[in-house]
Design a protein around this motif. Structure first.
Motif, PDB file in Angstrom:
ATOM      1  N   TYR A 108       3.601   3.776  -0.466  1.00 43.92           N
ATOM      2  CA  TYR A 108       2.059   4.055  -0.556  1.00 43.92           C
ATOM      3  C   TYR A 108       1.408   3.218  -1.768  1.00 43.92           C
ATOM      4  N   ASP A 109       0.301   3.064  -1.760  1.00 42.85           N
ATOM      5  CA  ASP A 109      -0.575   2.668  -2.798  1.00 42.85           C
ATOM      6  C   ASP A 109      -0.609   3.508  -4.132  1.00 42.85           C
ATOM      7  N   GLN A 150      -4.838  15.335   5.817  1.00 42.91           N
ATOM      8  CA  GLN A 150      -3.691  14.494   5.286  1.00 42.91           C
ATOM      9  C   GLN A 150      -2.846  14.119   6.493  1.00 42.91           C
ATOM     10  N   ARG A 208      -2.946   4.031  -6.079  1.00 42.29           N
ATOM     11  CA  ARG A 208      -4.092   4.814  -6.300  1.00 42.29           C
ATOM     12  C   ARG A 208      -4.208   5.976  -5.500  1.00 42.29           C
ATOM     13  N   THR A 209      -3.413   5.965  -4.074  1.00 42.80           N
ATOM     14  CA  THR A 209      -3.386   7.196  -3.289  1.00 42.80           C
ATOM     15  C   THR A 209      -2.600   8.444  -4.010  1.00 42.80           C
ATOM     16  N   ARG A 247      -4.609   9.921  -6.655  1.00 42.31           N
ATOM     17  CA  ARG A 247      -5.642  10.798  -6.194  1.00 42.31           C
ATOM     18  C   ARG A 247      -4.905  12.306  -5.808  1.00 42.31           C
ATOM     19  N   TRP A 248      -3.757  12.165  -5.396  1.00 39.12           N
ATOM     20  CA  TRP A 248      -3.015  13.312  -4.997  1.00 39.12           C
ATOM     21  C   TRP A 248      -2.672  14.084  -6.183  1.00 39.12           C
TER      22      TRP A 248
END
Length: 170
Positions: free
Chosen positions: A68-69, A39, A71-72, A75-76
């Motif tokens: 940030y997107d 990361q 979707r990112t 995921r996090w």
């Protein structure tokens, strides 16, 4: 050296150190507690997103705030909440041991409730021990793990788990 995004725009190079174990033929990297493998953002950013989500902020709002997107961030959050479910019992046991309190039973909960409870216990440990960085509780959890569990918030990637393994010699 490794690049770390300090404010979502500017990168700072930080040194990382490796050691080689001759008996097990493994190279081991030593990471600072505020950096996650694979990361470029500090652990504090991941924790900020998780805490905001638990406080009711939408993923889209958090994503827009840090650029940030969504979707990112999803995921996090999925990784953090899945890992919180696994770490809760171990981390709470360690916290209770460190602050000298008896073990408490843990009821079945959703992953959001598990993550919120784990953050609450870490916040209590931070208060008792005088840990001043209240937005670094995931890092505190990783520190009290003493290497007994994988880094909370870190993707496994190509790295192998250290959980349930004998410690590396040397």
């Amino acid at each position: 050296m490794r690049g770390l995004l300090v404010d979502h725009v500017h990168t700072v190079e930080i040194p990382l150190f490796n050691a080689y174990c001759k008996s097990c033929h493994e190279t081991i990297s030593y990471w600072p507690e505020f950096v996650l493998p694979y990361q470029c953002e500090p652990l504090e950013t991941h924790e900020q997103v998780a805490v905001e989500h638990l406080e009711g902020c939408s993923i889209r709002e958090s994503a827009a705030e840090i650029g940030y997107d969504p979707r990112t961030l999803s995921r996090w959050l999925r990784r953090i909440f899945d890992q919180a479910k696994i770490l809760l019992g171990k981390a709470v046991s360690r916290i209770l041991y460190l602050i000298g309190t008896e073990q408490l039973p843990l009821p079945s909960m959703t992953v959001d409730e598990v993550a919120a409870l784990l953050f609450a216990w870490l916040h209590r440990l931070a208060e008792v021990t005088g840990f001043s960085r209240r937005r670094r509780l995931m890092g505190l959890c990783n520190l009290i793990g003493n290497g007994d569990w994988d880094l909370w918030g870190a993707p496994v990637g190509k790295a192998r788990s250290r959980m349930d393994c004998a410690p590396a010699p040397g």
